[in-house]
Design an enzyme around this catalytic site. Sequence first.
Site, PDB file in Angstrom:
ATOM      1  N   GLY A  11      51.517  33.471  42.125  1.00 19.30           N
ATOM      2  CA  GLY A  11      51.929  33.933  43.438  1.00 19.30           C
ATOM      3  C   GLY A  11      51.189  35.199  43.811  1.00 19.30           C
ATOM      4  N   PHE A  12      51.722  35.870  44.778  1.00 18.49           N
ATOM      5  CA  PHE A  12      51.104  37.082  45.301  1.00 18.49           C
ATOM      6  C   PHE A  12      52.154  38.184  45.310  1.00 18.49           C
ATOM      7  CE2 PHE A  12      50.303  39.823  48.999  1.00 18.49           C
ATOM      8  CZ  PHE A  12      49.034  40.270  48.700  1.00 18.49           C
ATOM      9  N   ALA A  13      51.833  39.323  44.759  1.00 17.49           N
ATOM     10  CA  ALA A  13      52.757  40.459  44.756  1.00 17.49           C
ATOM     11  C   ALA A  13      52.019  41.705  45.226  1.00 17.49           C
ATOM     12  CB  ALA A  13      53.307  40.680  43.356  1.00 17.49           C
ATOM     13  N   CYS A  29      49.776  39.326  34.016  1.00 20.83           N
ATOM     14  CA  CYS A  29      48.563  38.490  34.035  1.00 20.83           C
ATOM     15  C   CYS A  29      47.757  38.578  32.748  1.00 20.83           C
ATOM     16  CB  CYS A  29      47.689  38.820  35.238  1.00 20.83           C
ATOM     17  SG  CYS A  29      48.506  38.565  36.814  1.00 20.83           S
TER      18      CYS A  29
END
Length: 75
Positions: A11-13, A29
Amino acid sequence: MHLSRWVTLHGFAYNVSTDLRFFDLIVPCGIVDKRPTSLERILGRAIHSSEVRPRLIAPFRLKVFGCANDSVAPG
């Protein structure tokens, strides 16, 4: 994160004013030699997500999805 047919998708944070202590027990990550930061820490001042949201969503929507209008309301 999504797993389908043995492929993972991330996803994107975007950490605006996140308590960075939450990252003390994980390695985001798998990057062991770098630490997460926040926009608040970088700017050196308090900042609220409502200040960031329109500046982040509009360019992302246009450049990534080619959509210039508010067809989907941000959550």
